[in-house]
Enzyme design. Sequence first.
Site, PDB file in Angstrom:
ATOM      1  CD  GLN A 261      41.828  48.662  19.998  1.00  0.00           C
ATOM      2  OE1 GLN A 261      41.736  47.747  20.791  1.00  0.00           O
ATOM      3  NE2 GLN A 261      42.555  49.736  20.245  1.00  0.00           N
ATOM      4  CG  HIS A 264      44.418  43.944  20.897  1.00  0.00           C
ATOM      5  ND1 HIS A 264      45.291  43.440  21.808  1.00  0.00           N
ATOM      6  CD2 HIS A 264      44.648  45.278  20.872  1.00  0.00           C
ATOM      7  CE1 HIS A 264      46.014  44.423  22.326  1.00  0.00           C
ATOM      8  NE2 HIS A 264      45.642  45.560  21.767  1.00  0.00           N
ATOM      9  CD  GLU A 329      39.483  49.212  25.687  1.00  0.00           C
ATOM     10  OE1 GLU A 329      39.174  48.755  24.562  1.00  0.00           O
ATOM     11  OE2 GLU A 329      40.234  48.620  26.479  1.00  0.00           O
ATOM     12  CG  HIS A 330      41.778  52.489  23.548  1.00  0.00           C
ATOM     13  ND1 HIS A 330      41.390  51.177  23.347  1.00  0.00           N
ATOM     14  CD2 HIS A 330      42.697  52.465  24.532  1.00  0.00           C
ATOM     15  CE1 HIS A 330      42.054  50.399  24.183  1.00  0.00           C
ATOM     16  NE2 HIS A 330      42.856  51.129  24.914  1.00  0.00           N
ATOM     17  CG  ASP A 363      47.736  50.142  23.790  1.00  0.00           C
ATOM     18  OD1 ASP A 363      46.746  50.572  24.399  1.00  0.00           O
ATOM     19  OD2 ASP A 363      47.719  49.821  22.586  1.00  0.00           O
ATOM     20  CG  HIS A 422      17.625  53.376  63.956  1.00  0.00           C
ATOM     21  ND1 HIS A 422      17.343  52.036  63.907  1.00  0.00           N
ATOM     22  CD2 HIS A 422      18.554  53.594  62.986  1.00  0.00           C
ATOM     23  CE1 HIS A 422      18.057  51.468  62.940  1.00  0.00           C
ATOM     24  NE2 HIS A 422      18.804  52.396  62.365  1.00  0.00           N
TER      25      HIS A 422
END
Lengths: 437, 437
Positions: A261, A264, A329-330, A363, A422
Amino acid sequence: MLRIITQRTEARSELRRICDRTHDDQVTHKESTVREVLQAVKRQGDRALLHYTSEFDRRDLKSDDLRVSGSELDAAYQQVPKELLDAIQLACRQVEAFHRQRVPKSWVHFGENEVVLGKRYTPVDRAGIYVPGGQASYPSTVIMNAIPAKVAKVPRIIMVTPPGSAENGISPAVLVAAQEAGVEEIYRVGGAQAIAALAYGTETIPKVDIITGPGNIYVTLAKKLVYGTVGIDSLAGPSEVLIIADKSANPVYVAADMLAQAEHDQMAASILLTDDSVLARKVVDEVERQLVDHPRRLLTEKAIAHYGLVVVVESLEVAAELSNEFAPEHLELEVVDPWGLLDKIRHAGAIFLGSSTPEAVGDYLAGPNHTLPTSGAARYASALTVETFLKHSSLVQYSQTALEKVAGAIEALALAEGLHSHAESVRLRMRGNQELP
Amino acid sequence: MLRIITQRTEARSELRRICDRTHDDQVTHKESTVREVLQAVKRQGDRALLHYTSEFDRRDLKSDDLRVSGSELDAAYQQVPKELLDAIQLACRQVEAFHRQRVPKSWVHFGENEVVLGKRYTPVDRAGIYVPGGQASYPSTVIMNAIPAKVAKVPRIIMVTPPGSAENGISPAVLVAAQEAGVEEIYRVGGAQAIAALAYGTETIPKVDIITGPGNIYVTLAKKLVYGTVGIDSLAGPSEVLIIADKSANPVYVAADMLAQAEHDQMAASILLTDDSVLARKVVDEVERQLVDHPRRLLTEKAIAHYGLVVVVESLEVAAELSNEFAPEHLELEVVDPWGLLDKIRHAGAIFLGSSTPEAVGDYLAGPNHTLPTSGAARYASALTVETFLKHSSLVQYSQTALEKVAGAIEALALAEGLHSHAESVRLRMRGNQELP
């Protein structure tokens, strides 16, 4: 370097700091630049696009150069090794298979009382996919964005990606992945100017209905600003993994997953929550060891130092609760009984169960999408899906008899809301097929 | 007053003008006000909230006054006539029944090769619902936002609505609708300050995960600005109806339906596309006639004058194509064969088929949601749904054997992307359960 925290209050405040790491006020500065780029491209089209490409990407292009040519696409296949092509094709197949599961289908229900109700799903006309360039090439991003659009049967998929250097151009792996995923229209343009082109259209680049795909802060700001003119998938922030591990976990694997991770981006976050202080210690040592020969050591070390964290907790229940607050996220569950622990998880983009499921599987090719909510957005958002490229229309048909039965109720509600016509629109129909006076 | 256009190019440019009616540059001015409000509430909580409530709503409240009390909720039932309560209950039942259809369910698939994949749906923890006040009271807005959240099993639904005048307070119909729809927590606060309170939380108002519901331009701008901190449903613009009618249509009904849209707001748009020039003429006359006694004549006339339009087209196919370009929020098909024409429609929020289905049916109680994409957003967006309050987590589990089979492909992709530890995280697992050196 990787800190271990055992105190709960400190853990909470550290997790909060990490979750909020992108909500800084620096953004406001960049926003004015992005606004300027958007306005220029909206007004001047290609001219502005080429100007910013020259300024930001140092490439002097003409309108005719923007679209990647057929021969360039063909040539890309010659430059991609066989095993990479095989891997791209495997990823395409598996991602497509997963995304074909449970795609919502149109339905119509003919009810009693002459009432017909339904939902009709249709794809957007045009989807725009942003694929980042810069330091790296991401064929997996192409696959994860294009395949759901293809499964949604979007008639026209338009991909944009930075032009790359004059020598190398766009990565062949990206061009091959695009073709394997069914993208036929690719333009070499990146940054906020690419988002502007997709949102407003230029002489060369068609206006789309929705823009998906990750990018740097300028791309993300541009997507937020054009949201409403077009749809967007989400506002992607830096990536993050949270690992819950017990004593059964292998520290070598946990460390590798944390580094996977961190490598990145220097803003990436890697968090371990464990009830085993021995494991915590071993993971910290192992992270150090695996960093020694890491080809991106500097960047990865920075991410680990700023946004790496190990928390020793009393129990896996506490770990689950801290994880829910963070909404990662993960999420990796490297514990003896991952399915048991799953019941306690409320918010996470993607969940990897057991020791043999590193995040890298997801991934690249397990099938689920790797475009996931970041920075706590998993509290309310989900992975990119086929539905991102679909929308539905509600269908309603009442017969005259059916309308009669609810006429009184509609009138009561319309009058409570002060909406005369209406009520009239129903009342007049109750008077039968009257003609003009 | 209501113009008839027969020339195609002119029709296209008029439809474009109407579709873009909110994309003006005035917005930028208001944005700075909204930013100030958001920042103040974020920093000062209740204090700022009460300050703006005093400034904008002319109500001097204390923190303790913000939450609507149980006795106030009970009292509301005494002020709502029986037929209105019945109508609210009918609407709740029908909206709930529709929204219970096809709610996505969690699934797990145990594949061959020891691979488990799935999707797990969970609700957000807290949903915030904005209900406008001001000139009118909208119990239907409460129902259309709260019921989907309730069907999604959101544990905590928090409603905000402007405090109203000192004499009248919040409309009893709104308070009754909230209770019937299952909302237990209501705060009297509106405008951008209410959105800020829901996004950031204050001493009194809890921070939520997603904010839904329509509002004026300040509310919409605030929602756009807090998007990313929390989820939002959509950016609602002024309402619009597009009616496709042939010679079978009743001009009295068509006119009433156009006025039912126009009476909402002076920015509301009412468009008729027809292949029958006689009908076109009759509808124009009928609109005039029905306007004479209209209780909101001034506002409704304004909307019709600026954003009303009748286009005579050669065929219904052309009408469908113009409608697709406009992507209307509401589409009525008042033609002999509405289901046949439906096949040609690609983009519309909600579609009403046949002459006995005025939009008002859907606005109140047919079942489908009346929170719909406006200003062309139906090209990429849909009605509010139960899914708005759900998110899903992808599930992935690989066995050691399963991982072995794809290890080579993952490595090839990771190395193509320059991500060393991604490859390592798989490679290390292939070496078996190694321990630290």
